[in-house]
Design an enzyme around this catalytic site. Structure first.
Site, PDB file in Angstrom:
ATOM      1  N   CYS A 267      -5.941  -2.970   1.545  1.00  0.00           N
ATOM      2  CA  CYS A 267      -5.809  -3.063   3.000  1.00  0.00           C
ATOM      3  C   CYS A 267      -7.159  -3.165   3.712  1.00  0.00           C
ATOM      4  O   CYS A 267      -7.766  -4.228   3.758  1.00  0.00           O
ATOM      5  CB  CYS A 267      -4.988  -1.885   3.515  1.00  0.00           C
ATOM      6  SG  CYS A 267      -4.312  -2.163   5.187  1.00  0.00           S
TER       7      CYS A 267
ATOM      8  N   GLU B 197       0.824  -1.211   0.000  1.00  0.00           N
ATOM      9  CA  GLU B 197       0.000   0.000   0.000  1.00  0.00           C
ATOM     10  C   GLU B 197       0.865   1.272   0.000  1.00  0.00           C
ATOM     11  O   GLU B 197       1.803   1.398   0.789  1.00  0.00           O
ATOM     12  CB  GLU B 197      -0.892  -0.009   1.243  1.00  0.00           C
ATOM     13  CG  GLU B 197      -1.831   1.163   1.362  1.00  0.00           C
ATOM     14  CD  GLU B 197      -2.749   1.053   2.571  1.00  0.00           C
ATOM     15  OE1 GLU B 197      -3.716   1.822   2.641  1.00  0.00           O
ATOM     16  OE2 GLU B 197      -2.497   0.194   3.454  1.00  0.00           O
TER      17      GLU B 197
ATOM     18  N   LYS C 244      -8.873   2.881  -2.893  1.00  0.00           N
ATOM     19  CA  LYS C 244      -9.291   2.322  -1.606  1.00  0.00           C
ATOM     20  C   LYS C 244     -10.669   2.863  -1.242  1.00  0.00           C
ATOM     21  O   LYS C 244     -10.908   4.067  -1.308  1.00  0.00           O
ATOM     22  CB  LYS C 244      -8.262   2.691  -0.531  1.00  0.00           C
ATOM     23  CG  LYS C 244      -8.453   2.002   0.819  1.00  0.00           C
ATOM     24  CD  LYS C 244      -7.266   2.322   1.716  1.00  0.00           C
ATOM     25  CE  LYS C 244      -7.318   1.605   3.047  1.00  0.00           C
ATOM     26  NZ  LYS C 244      -6.122   1.880   3.867  1.00  0.00           N
TER      27      LYS C 244
ATOM     28  N   SER D 199      -0.185  -2.688   7.155  1.00  0.00           N
ATOM     29  CA  SER D 199      -0.787  -3.103   8.429  1.00  0.00           C
ATOM     30  C   SER D 199       0.284  -3.173   9.500  1.00  0.00           C
ATOM     31  O   SER D 199       1.177  -4.025   9.436  1.00  0.00           O
ATOM     32  CB  SER D 199      -1.459  -4.476   8.263  1.00  0.00           C
ATOM     33  OG  SER D 199      -2.002  -4.917   9.477  1.00  0.00           O
TER      34      SER D 199
ATOM     35  N   LEU E 280      23.597   4.209  30.699  1.00  0.00           N
ATOM     36  CA  LEU E 280      23.556   2.827  31.164  1.00  0.00           C
ATOM     37  C   LEU E 280      23.699   2.846  32.684  1.00  0.00           C
ATOM     38  O   LEU E 280      24.786   3.052  33.216  1.00  0.00           O
ATOM     39  CB  LEU E 280      24.685   2.029  30.508  1.00  0.00           C
ATOM     40  CG  LEU E 280      24.586   0.507  30.584  1.00  0.00           C
ATOM     41  CD1 LEU E 280      23.323  -0.002  29.899  1.00  0.00           C
ATOM     42  CD2 LEU E 280      25.810  -0.129  29.937  1.00  0.00           C
ATOM     43  N   SER E 281      22.585   2.637  33.368  1.00  0.00           N
ATOM     44  CA  SER E 281      22.532   2.866  34.809  1.00  0.00           C
ATOM     45  C   SER E 281      22.878   1.641  35.637  1.00  0.00           C
ATOM     46  O   SER E 281      23.065   1.753  36.858  1.00  0.00           O
ATOM     47  CB  SER E 281      21.121   3.319  35.199  1.00  0.00           C
ATOM     48  OG  SER E 281      20.190   2.263  35.005  1.00  0.00           O
ATOM     49  N   GLY E 282      22.920   0.478  35.008  1.00  0.00           N
ATOM     50  CA  GLY E 282      23.022  -0.755  35.777  1.00  0.00           C
ATOM     51  C   GLY E 282      21.662  -1.339  36.090  1.00  0.00           C
ATOM     52  O   GLY E 282      21.561  -2.390  36.728  1.00  0.00           O
TER      53      GLY E 282
ATOM     54  N   GLU F 297       6.208   3.350  33.813  1.00  0.00           N
ATOM     55  CA  GLU F 297       6.675   4.677  34.229  1.00  0.00           C
ATOM     56  C   GLU F 297       5.959   5.779  33.466  1.00  0.00           C
ATOM     57  O   GLU F 297       5.568   6.803  34.046  1.00  0.00           O
ATOM     58  CB  GLU F 297       8.186   4.768  34.020  1.00  0.00           C
ATOM     59  CG  GLU F 297       8.977   3.815  34.899  1.00  0.00           C
ATOM     60  CD  GLU F 297      10.436   3.700  34.499  1.00  0.00           C
ATOM     61  OE1 GLU F 297      11.203   3.108  35.278  1.00  0.00           O
ATOM     62  OE2 GLU F 297      10.804   4.171  33.410  1.00  0.00           O
TER      63      GLU F 297
ATOM     64  N   LYS G  17       3.224  14.942  30.897  1.00  0.00           N
ATOM     65  CA  LYS G  17       4.559  14.387  30.660  1.00  0.00           C
ATOM     66  C   LYS G  17       4.574  13.542  29.381  1.00  0.00           C
ATOM     67  O   LYS G  17       5.495  13.649  28.571  1.00  0.00           O
ATOM     68  CB  LYS G  17       4.994  13.525  31.851  1.00  0.00           C
ATOM     69  CG  LYS G  17       5.355  14.291  33.110  1.00  0.00           C
ATOM     70  CD  LYS G  17       5.951  13.352  34.149  1.00  0.00           C
ATOM     71  CE  LYS G  17       6.374  14.103  35.398  1.00  0.00           C
ATOM     72  NZ  LYS G  17       6.974  13.201  36.415  1.00  0.00           N
TER      73      LYS G  17
ATOM     74  N   ILE H 119      17.553  -2.473  34.740  1.00  0.00           N
ATOM     75  CA  ILE H 119      17.049  -3.406  33.737  1.00  0.00           C
ATOM     76  C   ILE H 119      16.594  -2.714  32.459  1.00  0.00           C
ATOM     77  O   ILE H 119      16.768  -3.229  31.356  1.00  0.00           O
ATOM     78  CB  ILE H 119      15.924  -4.276  34.344  1.00  0.00           C
ATOM     79  CG1 ILE H 119      15.663  -5.491  33.455  1.00  0.00           C
ATOM     80  CG2 ILE H 119      14.656  -3.454  34.604  1.00  0.00           C
ATOM     81  CD1 ILE H 119      14.903  -6.599  34.162  1.00  0.00           C
TER      82      ILE H 119
END
Length: 557
Positions: free
Chosen positions: A154, A49, A118, A180, A296-298, A407, A526, A300
């Site tokens: 589509c 498409e 379409k 899609s 890179l904070s340590g 978060e 935010k 996850i």
């Protein structure tokens, strides 16, 4: 002069990755695919498409200069089909009689031989095509070398009307170009719809889908061909570009596609991970960043982002920066270094104490007599955000921001701090899903991933309690419910739009559900300022869920 009927048709299908607005680049993809299809002896080569413009073009398609450029490019490609090679079915914007359509053009024998529009324009979730396109009339089939091809676009296949019209007007094969996007439930949905249309029409069907990332959307490909008996003839892989030749034969009861390759599909967490990698890769590549930089904070979240970035771009284009302060633990320093080493990425340590203490000194006269609170915690996050943005400015790398959906839902993030960045691969993943994907990545990676194999996220990162480390002995659960409870509530509030009362009726604490709902509402300002990120759920923040910032409605108020 009408072509003589044929009993065999060779159709090549192109599951490719166009770039929105790159008409010349997309046209070169068409030409390269056509050369390959010609070598294979194809009669027809079909694209997805709006391939020539890229999908979705959003309001770009309203620009008259863009409309004209698309048409000129299609007409140029049409002239090239005078060489006797494969004809093309090509998706493009098309203006006719002052109206703009989402169209598919048949390019054959040096001309635009037919155009179809379409009919059913989607206007939900990430789609708002009614904003830009006019709905086309009910289509009839396109005659091609004695075969009547139905080419619904589509969304046209998601309702009965368009397919019924094509069937009643003599279509013999259904060829469906799609844009899609991926979401977790999409494979069952597509299959069920396609099977329903095959049963209703009695016709074989080819569902050809775009692949690649476009801002927040990731198109997963996964194209397939069903014969009239509902059997699967061909299955393309998902999240990979492919061009496949298919052989069709006319039998007494109609056309049938010869069985071909049937690639296994990634599903579940593997599909989510592959979508995040593809979305990040294409955002960086299509916007021409040199690479990425991330804090890179340590923890996850940043560990998973680093793995995704290395898989997307290769470790040599990923710069990991540890930004320690007084509250950064020894475990965090060890774990961050372990991630970077396992992935083979560049790793630097930039202490933030001078920046934080300098900011506090600047503010000391204004803050005299005030108790320390979250303000000072946020200064640490904002110092980190400023340093990362400075590295980005200096070296041309994009900042990857690492917040997850839990978060983003609750506002547990700092504006102009850890929310700084150009793109967020975790934006639509809840924290519990982040844990699952880390465990997954340690035992598996996508076939086309460029990162290292094996355990790349130290087990200690997965095992230790999450913390922002902005104060002594801080844990996420000091401010939030346990993530398994929080995420279950959020999924019901966000994805399902459930009421507080109905969620509480499942056994959740009514006061806790009400608190989470309040946090969700208050954090809208935010989220409106957050970086774009990959959509994997049915209701992501941004394209799907669009709430007002100024909003006094509260359930039960």
């Amino acid at each position: 002069m009408a072509s003589a009927p044929v009993d065999q048709l060779l159709i090549a299908f192109a599951q490719l990755n166009p770039v929105v607005g790159d008409l010349a680049g997309n046209a070169e993809k068409v030409r390269a695919a056509r050369r390959l299809a010609a070598e294979q002896g194809a009669d027809l080569l079909m694209f997805t498409e709006l391939f020539i413009s890229g999908y979705p073009p959003e309001d770009l398609v309203l620009k008259p200069a863009f409309q004209l450029a698309c048409r000129q490019m299609v007409e140029e490609l049409a002239r090239e089909t005078a060489d006797g090679g494969p004809a093309l079915l090509l998706g493009t914007p098309w203006v006719e009689a002052g109206r703009l359509y989402n169209a598919v053009a048949l390019l054959e024998e040096g001309r635009v031989a037919a155009v179809r529009y379409k009919v059913d324009l989607p206007n939900y979730g990430p789609f708002d095509e009614k904003r830009v396109f006019a709905a086309g009339p009910m289509p009839g089939p396109i005659p091609f070398r004695g075969v009547r091809l139905g080419v619904p676009v589509c969304e046209d296949v998601w309702s009965e009307d368009v397919i019924e019209c094509l069937s009643e007007t003599g279509a013999e094969i259904l060829l469906i170009p799609n844009g899609s996007p991926y979401r977790r439930t999409v494979y069952d949905e597509r299959t069920n719809v396609a099977v329903a249309r095959v049963v209703e029409s009695g016709l074989p069907l080819a569902y050809i889908n775009q692949v690649g990332g476009q801002d927040e959307l990731v198109f997963d490909g996964g194209s397939f061909v069903l014969n009239a008996d509902r059997s699967l003839a061909v299955q393309f892989p998902n999240f990979q570009e492919r061009i496949r030749l298919t052989r069709w034969e006319r039998w007494a009861d109609g056309w049938r596609c010869e069985e071909g390759a049937r690639a296994p599909l990634l599903t579940g967490d593997e599909a989510d991970y592959a979508a995040c990698v593809l979305g990040l890769r294409d955002y960086v590549e299509k916007n021409r960043f040199r690479g990425v930089v991330l804090g890179l904070s340590g923890g996850i979240d940043s560990a998973l982002c680093a793995a995704m970035a290395a898989d997307a771009l290769g470790p040599e284009r990923v710069h990991c920066v540890m930004l320690p302060y007084h509250y950064t633990s020894g475990d965090s320093l060890t774990d961050a270094a372990g991630v970077a080493q396992a992935l083979g990425c560049r790793y630097d340590i930039v202490p933030i104490a001078p920046a934080v203490e300098g900011l506090e000194a600047c503010l000391a006269p204004l803050f005299a007599g005030q108790a320390r609170d979250v303000t000072e915690e946020n200064l640490q996050s904002r110092a980190r955000g400023t340093i990362l943005m400075s590295i980005s400015n200096k070296f041309g790398s994009m900042v990857v921001t690492t917040g997850n959906k839990s978060e983003m839902s609750t506002g547990y993030a700092t504006l102009y701090g850890d929310m700084n960045g150009g793109y967020n691969p975790l934006k639509d993943l809840y924290k519990t899903e982040v844990f699952r994907l880390c465990e997954l990545r340690n035992r598996w990676k996508p076939a086309e991933a460029l990162g290292a194999g094996g355990v790349v996220i130290p087990p200690n990162i997965i095992a230790k309690p999450p913390t922002a480390e902005l104060r002594e002995n801080q844990k996420d659960q000091d401010s939030l419910p346990p993530y398994e409870v929080l995420d279950a509530i959020l999924e019901r509030l966000v994805e399902e739009e459930r009421t507080v009362a109905s969620i509480a009726a499942e056994g959740f604490d009514p006061a806790l559900v009400a608190k989470v709902e309040r946090m969700l509402n208050l954090a809208e300002y935010k989220r409106r300022q957050a970086a774009p990120g990959v959509k994997v759920t049915t209701r992501n923040f941004g394209r799907d869920r669009r709430y007002p910032i100024t909003n006094r409605f509260r359930e039960g108020a």
